[in-house]
Design a protein around this motif. Structure first.
Motif, mmCIF file in Angstrom:
data_model
loop_
_atom_site.group_PDB
_atom_site.id
_atom_site.type_symbol
_atom_site.label_atom_id
_atom_site.label_comp_id
_atom_site.label_asym_id
_atom_site.label_seq_id
_atom_site.Cartn_x
_atom_site.Cartn_y
_atom_site.Cartn_z
ATOM 1 N N VAL A 1 10.857 -93.886 43.290
ATOM 2 C CA VAL A 1 10.584 -94.424 44.620
ATOM 3 C C VAL A 1 9.222 -93.933 45.086
ATOM 4 C CG1 VAL A 1 11.418 -94.667 46.985
ATOM 5 C CG2 VAL A 1 13.056 -94.296 45.139
ATOM 6 N N SER A 2 8.418 -94.834 45.580
ATOM 7 C CA SER A 2 7.134 -94.467 46.151
ATOM 8 C C SER A 2 7.149 -94.801 47.641
ATOM 9 C CB SER A 2 5.992 -95.208 45.446
ATOM 10 O OG SER A 2 6.182 -96.608 45.546
ATOM 11 N N GLY A 3 6.123 -94.348 48.333
ATOM 12 C CA GLY A 3 6.046 -94.642 49.755
ATOM 13 C C GLY A 3 6.281 -93.420 50.612
ATOM 14 N N SER A 4 6.726 -93.643 51.823
ATOM 15 C CA SER A 4 6.874 -92.573 52.806
ATOM 16 C C SER A 4 8.075 -91.685 52.505
ATOM 17 C CB SER A 4 7.045 -93.174 54.205
ATOM 18 O OG SER A 4 8.284 -93.862 54.286
ATOM 19 N N LYS A 5 8.111 -90.527 53.166
ATOM 20 C CA LYS A 5 9.252 -89.615 53.017
ATOM 21 C C LYS A 5 10.527 -90.296 53.495
ATOM 22 C CE LYS A 5 7.193 -86.278 55.402
ATOM 23 N NZ LYS A 5 5.753 -86.625 55.421
ATOM 24 N N THR A 6 10.426 -91.059 54.566
ATOM 25 C CA THR A 6 11.605 -91.757 55.090
ATOM 26 C C THR A 6 12.149 -92.746 54.064
ATOM 27 O OG1 THR A 6 10.835 -91.536 57.363
ATOM 28 C CG2 THR A 6 12.454 -93.265 56.923
ATOM 29 N N LYS A 7 11.264 -93.472 53.423
ATOM 30 C CA LYS A 7 11.687 -94.443 52.416
ATOM 31 C C LYS A 7 12.386 -93.741 51.253
ATOM 32 C CE LYS A 7 9.991 -98.209 49.485
ATOM 33 N NZ LYS A 7 8.792 -99.002 49.069
ATOM 34 N N LYS A 8 11.848 -92.601 50.839
ATOM 35 C CA LYS A 8 12.426 -91.872 49.709
ATOM 36 C C LYS A 8 13.801 -91.305 50.054
ATOM 37 C CE LYS A 8 7.950 -90.583 47.704
ATOM 38 N NZ LYS A 8 6.998 -89.474 47.443
ATOM 39 N N ILE A 9 13.912 -90.706 51.246
ATOM 40 C CA ILE A 9 15.197 -90.110 51.602
ATOM 41 C C ILE A 9 16.243 -91.184 51.817
ATOM 42 C CG2 ILE A 9 14.931 -89.996 54.123
ATOM 43 C CD1 ILE A 9 16.404 -87.286 51.808
ATOM 44 N N ASN A 10 15.846 -92.336 52.352
ATOM 45 C CA ASN A 10 16.793 -93.446 52.518
ATOM 46 C C ASN A 10 17.263 -93.969 51.160
ATOM 47 O OD1 ASN A 10 16.766 -93.358 55.296
ATOM 48 N ND2 ASN A 10 15.189 -94.931 55.519
ATOM 49 N N ILE B 1 18.515 -78.473 43.455
ATOM 50 C CA ILE B 1 17.086 -78.329 43.733
ATOM 51 C C ILE B 1 16.821 -76.886 44.128
ATOM 52 C CG2 ILE B 1 15.193 -79.024 45.259
ATOM 53 C CD1 ILE B 1 18.123 -81.308 45.047
ATOM 54 N N THR B 2 15.818 -76.273 43.515
ATOM 55 C CA THR B 2 15.421 -74.921 43.895
ATOM 56 C C THR B 2 14.309 -75.006 44.921
ATOM 57 O OG1 THR B 2 16.016 -74.055 41.712
ATOM 58 C CG2 THR B 2 14.546 -72.711 43.059
ATOM 59 N N VAL B 3 14.516 -74.386 46.068
ATOM 60 C CA VAL B 3 13.536 -74.416 47.152
ATOM 61 C C VAL B 3 12.485 -73.343 46.908
ATOM 62 C CG1 VAL B 3 13.201 -74.248 49.648
ATOM 63 C CG2 VAL B 3 15.347 -75.188 48.736
ATOM 64 N N GLY B 4 11.227 -73.734 46.941
ATOM 65 C CA GLY B 4 10.127 -72.791 46.776
ATOM 66 C C GLY B 4 9.559 -72.374 48.121
ATOM 67 N N SER B 5 8.925 -71.220 48.151
ATOM 68 C CA SER B 5 8.406 -70.698 49.418
ATOM 69 C C SER B 5 7.310 -71.575 50.004
ATOM 70 C CB SER B 5 7.878 -69.273 49.216
ATOM 71 O OG SER B 5 6.828 -69.263 48.256
ATOM 72 N N MET B 6 6.625 -72.360 49.169
ATOM 73 C CA MET B 6 5.541 -73.224 49.650
ATOM 74 C C MET B 6 5.979 -74.674 49.820
ATOM 75 S SD MET B 6 3.051 -71.124 49.990
ATOM 76 C CE MET B 6 1.627 -72.180 50.149
ATOM 77 N N ASP B 7 7.245 -74.984 49.530
ATOM 78 C CA ASP B 7 7.697 -76.374 49.556
ATOM 79 C C ASP B 7 7.715 -76.934 50.976
ATOM 80 O OD1 ASP B 7 8.023 -76.669 46.860
ATOM 81 O OD2 ASP B 7 10.179 -76.271 46.870
ATOM 82 N N THR B 8 7.142 -78.140 51.114
ATOM 83 C CA THR B 8 7.251 -78.895 52.353
ATOM 84 C C THR B 8 8.453 -79.828 52.236
ATOM 85 O OG1 THR B 8 5.872 -80.710 51.551
ATOM 86 C CG2 THR B 8 4.745 -78.846 52.598
ATOM 87 N N ILE B 9 8.755 -80.531 53.325
ATOM 88 C CA ILE B 9 9.849 -81.491 53.281
ATOM 89 C C ILE B 9 9.563 -82.583 52.252
ATOM 90 C CG2 ILE B 9 8.863 -82.787 55.230
ATOM 91 C CD1 ILE B 9 11.704 -83.507 56.053
ATOM 92 N N GLY B 10 8.292 -82.980 52.140
ATOM 93 C CA GLY B 10 7.928 -83.979 51.143
ATOM 94 C C GLY B 10 8.166 -83.497 49.731
ATOM 95 N N ASP B 11 7.853 -82.213 49.473
ATOM 96 C CA ASP B 11 8.072 -81.646 48.144
ATOM 97 C C ASP B 11 9.547 -81.678 47.777
ATOM 98 O OD1 ASP B 11 5.345 -81.006 47.840
ATOM 99 O OD2 ASP B 11 5.624 -79.095 48.888
ATOM 100 N N LEU B 12 10.414 -81.315 48.715
ATOM 101 C CA LEU B 12 11.845 -81.247 48.419
ATOM 102 C C LEU B 12 12.456 -82.635 48.256
ATOM 103 C CD1 LEU B 12 12.906 -78.287 50.712
ATOM 104 C CD2 LEU B 12 12.624 -78.284 48.242
ATOM 105 N N ILE B 13 11.957 -83.599 49.009
ATOM 106 C CA ILE B 13 12.434 -84.966 48.816
ATOM 107 C C ILE B 13 12.027 -85.474 47.437
ATOM 108 C CG2 ILE B 13 12.171 -87.359 49.601
ATOM 109 C CD1 ILE B 13 11.920 -86.239 52.461
ATOM 110 N N ASP B 14 10.803 -85.150 47.023
ATOM 111 C CA ASP B 14 10.342 -85.547 45.680
ATOM 112 C C ASP B 14 11.201 -84.884 44.603
ATOM 113 O OD1 ASP B 14 8.361 -87.199 46.632
ATOM 114 O OD2 ASP B 14 6.764 -85.702 46.456
#
Length: 315
Positions: free
Chosen positions: A155-164, A132-145
């Protein structure tokens, strides 16, 4: 595109699928080529049947296959791999991390070939290594996606659900005898919340999945600063990665691995004087190498200056 080239692409595809243990459906998903088209193509048919009529399969699908397996069917001049000290060192770190499930932070100067090396590593194990390439504007949600997209997790739903879901899939891969690896490139752009998220993944995956952060010394400085400020979660993160930090050797700007075959000594001196890293070296030489190949001329300082739109060398 001629039929001969198409047939060669398909032969290379079969070799690539066997080598990397890809099924037809997995390759269709990875490449974006519709599975029905891929089935026809692998049977040697360059047409599909639509409303009882034969319709030629567009050349773009053959190009998509070639790009996915990185087959250079046009014989375009490419930048070849050189065994630089940084590449050897970085591949060794990545291999050990993949084998033993380490969490490592790789620090190297701008233009040291970090991304180039990481891409080589991904090509060696495309099913197990996710970059994954990290962008300067990326949030934690962006990187999990981005991670879920790389892992082809719907996977849809919360960030926690996606990372799990990502953690669960990585653990499943390990149980199936694979060696999953997650690489975040340009990690100096990671925000504090994302670094804490990496800590969470480490706690679940240590010894089972390699977690690699790649960045410049700005990344190391950021982590140490956040730790010294006692920012939430950062002392804990630093404790987990402290002995996993690997710093790449400085670049030797004599570039002996790249310049050994160049006969024009003035060009060698020009490169050593003007280029500060491997990235600049590639940007200066590759367009000129292609132009020299097209013209059938030797690679000289004046040709490089011409291609780069620099003043011509004076006597």
């Amino acid at each position: 595109m001629t039929n001969k080239i198409k047939e060669k692409i398909l032969l290379e595809l079969e070799t690539w699928m066997d080598e990397h243990e890809y099924s037809a459906n997995e390759f269709a998903e990875k490449s974006g080529v519709p599975s029905s088209y891929l089935s026809y193509m692998r049977r040697g048919q360059h047409f599909i049947v639509v409303d009882k009529k034969e319709v030629a399969i567009d050349d773009k699908y053959f190009r998509m296959i070639a790009e996915t397996i990185e087959y250079n069917y046009s014989n375009e001049l490419k930048w070849s791999i050189r065994q630089t000290p940084q590449l050897v060192q970085m591949l060794s770190v990545l291999e050990d991390a993949k084998r033993f499930g380490y969490t490592n932070i790789i620090i190297g100067g701008t233009g040291a070939g970090k991304t180039f090396c990481a891409d080589i590593f991904v090509k060696q194990s495309p099913k197990d290594v996710f970059k994954i390439t990290v962008g300067s504007m990326d949030t934690i949600g962006d990187l999990i996606d981005k991670l879920c997209e790389q892992m082809r997790l719907n996977v849809s739903g919360s960030k926690t659900k996606k990372i799990n879901a990502a953690i669960k899939e990585l653990l499943r891969m390990k149980l199936n005898g694979r060696q999953p690896t997650v690489i975040w490139d340009e990690s100096e752009y990671m925000k504090q919340a994302t670094l804490c998220n990496v800590k969470e993944m480490h706690d679940h995956l240590h010894g089972k999945c390699a977690l690699i952060l790649i960045g410049t010394d700005q990344l190391k400085t950021k982590i140490e600063r956040l730790k010294s400020k006692n920012s939430p979660g950062m002392p804990q993160f630093y404790r987990r990665v402290k002995y996993g930090i690997r710093e790449l050797k400085p670049i030797d700007t004599r570039y002996k691995e790249f310049l050994a075959g160049i006969e024009d000594k003035k060009l060698v001196q020009f490169i050593q004087r003007e280029c500060e890293n491997y990235g600049e070296l590639r940007d200066a030489l590759l367009p000129a190498m292609r132009e020299a190949d097209r013209l059938g001329e030797p690679l000289t300082e004046n040709l490089v200056r011409k291609v780069l739109n620099l003043p011509k060398m004076t006597a």
